[in-house]
Design an enzyme around this catalytic site. Structure first.
Site, PDB file in Angstrom:
ATOM      1  N   PHE A  30     -32.248  87.002   7.866  1.00  0.00           N
ATOM      2  CA  PHE A  30     -32.457  85.559   7.982  1.00  0.00           C
ATOM      3  C   PHE A  30     -33.949  85.240   7.948  1.00  0.00           C
ATOM      4  O   PHE A  30     -34.370  84.304   7.256  1.00  0.00           O
ATOM      5  CB  PHE A  30     -31.822  85.033   9.274  1.00  0.00           C
ATOM      6  CG  PHE A  30     -31.948  83.547   9.443  1.00  0.00           C
ATOM      7  CD1 PHE A  30     -31.120  82.685   8.746  1.00  0.00           C
ATOM      8  CD2 PHE A  30     -32.893  83.009  10.296  1.00  0.00           C
ATOM      9  CE1 PHE A  30     -31.235  81.306   8.898  1.00  0.00           C
ATOM     10  CE2 PHE A  30     -33.012  81.639  10.454  1.00  0.00           C
ATOM     11  CZ  PHE A  30     -32.184  80.781   9.759  1.00  0.00           C
ATOM     12  N   GLN A  32     -36.312  86.991   6.551  1.00  0.00           N
ATOM     13  CA  GLN A  32     -36.779  87.223   5.179  1.00  0.00           C
ATOM     14  C   GLN A  32     -36.382  86.069   4.264  1.00  0.00           C
ATOM     15  O   GLN A  32     -37.177  85.625   3.429  1.00  0.00           O
ATOM     16  CB  GLN A  32     -36.201  88.533   4.648  1.00  0.00           C
ATOM     17  CG  GLN A  32     -36.737  89.754   5.352  1.00  0.00           C
ATOM     18  CD  GLN A  32     -35.926  91.004   5.060  1.00  0.00           C
ATOM     19  OE1 GLN A  32     -34.908  90.957   4.379  1.00  0.00           O
ATOM     20  NE2 GLN A  32     -36.379  92.132   5.598  1.00  0.00           N
ATOM     21  N   GLU A  68     -25.916  83.262   4.947  1.00  0.00           N
ATOM     22  CA  GLU A  68     -26.399  84.280   5.894  1.00  0.00           C
ATOM     23  C   GLU A  68     -26.016  83.902   7.322  1.00  0.00           C
ATOM     24  O   GLU A  68     -25.617  84.775   8.114  1.00  0.00           O
ATOM     25  CB  GLU A  68     -27.919  84.431   5.784  1.00  0.00           C
ATOM     26  CG  GLU A  68     -28.488  85.532   6.645  1.00  0.00           C
ATOM     27  CD  GLU A  68     -28.026  86.912   6.213  1.00  0.00           C
ATOM     28  OE1 GLU A  68     -27.548  87.674   7.076  1.00  0.00           O
ATOM     29  OE2 GLU A  68     -28.149  87.237   5.015  1.00  0.00           O
ATOM     30  N   GLU A  75     -20.107  88.477  11.861  1.00  0.00           N
ATOM     31  CA  GLU A  75     -20.453  89.763  12.467  1.00  0.00           C
ATOM     32  C   GLU A  75     -20.477  89.680  13.989  1.00  0.00           C
ATOM     33  O   GLU A  75     -20.010  90.595  14.672  1.00  0.00           O
ATOM     34  CB  GLU A  75     -21.808  90.242  11.944  1.00  0.00           C
ATOM     35  CG  GLU A  75     -21.765  90.693  10.502  1.00  0.00           C
ATOM     36  CD  GLU A  75     -23.112  91.147   9.978  1.00  0.00           C
ATOM     37  OE1 GLU A  75     -24.130  90.978  10.692  1.00  0.00           O
ATOM     38  OE2 GLU A  75     -23.146  91.683   8.864  1.00  0.00           O
ATOM     39  N   LEU A 115     -36.742  79.120 -15.070  1.00  0.00           N
ATOM     40  CA  LEU A 115     -37.899  79.864 -15.601  1.00  0.00           C
ATOM     41  C   LEU A 115     -37.792  80.022 -17.120  1.00  0.00           C
ATOM     42  O   LEU A 115     -38.778  79.847 -17.841  1.00  0.00           O
ATOM     43  CB  LEU A 115     -37.997  81.239 -14.944  1.00  0.00           C
ATOM     44  CG  LEU A 115     -38.555  81.263 -13.530  1.00  0.00           C
ATOM     45  CD1 LEU A 115     -38.272  82.603 -12.869  1.00  0.00           C
ATOM     46  CD2 LEU A 115     -40.039  80.965 -13.536  1.00  0.00           C
TER      47      LEU A 115
END
Length: 121
Positions: A30, A32, A68, A75, A115
């Site tokens: 999280f 990151q 996440e 979990e 991009l």
């Protein structure tokens, strides 16, 4: 007594803040992904030609955080039930991980597309 109106909104905001804080403290992925968002928002503003492109780029990063958080919640619930190895516990955790992976793929496809349009089209 159940809260309603503004009191409910304020309480819900407090619960959400606690959830963000718990994720920040306990989940390195999280943290990151938040750093990815911090870098990605200004980059999205620069890369996107339209408001829609910018919104899609930023939203794809927010989607990663959302998934996440859901994965971490799954979990936590599984771990709350018990740490013994069980097929269903592993399945739940693996599916949560797969959901995070798919959110990363969605973001990657969107970012690659923008991009490509900006530099190669």
């Amino acid at each position: 007594m159940k809260k309603t109106g503004l009191a409910h909104f304020v309480a819900a905001a407090g619960y959400s803040w606690r959830g963000f804080c718990a994720a920040w403290r306990g989940e390195s992925a999280f943290r990151q992904e938040v750093m990815l968002l911090v870098i990605g928002v200004p980059l999205a503003w620069w890369l996107g030609h339209t408001l829609l492109e910018r919104a899609l780029l930023v939203s794809s990063l927010l989607l990663i955080l959302l998934v996440e958080l859901m994965n971490s919640a799954i979990e936590s619930v599984v771990d709350r039930i018990g740490f013994e190895v069980h097929e269903l516990s592993g399945k739940a955790k693996d599916m949560g991980s797969a959901a995070v992976f798919l959110s990363l793929v969605i973001a990657g496809v969107l970012w690659f597309s923008v991009l490509w349009e900006r530099f190669y089209a």
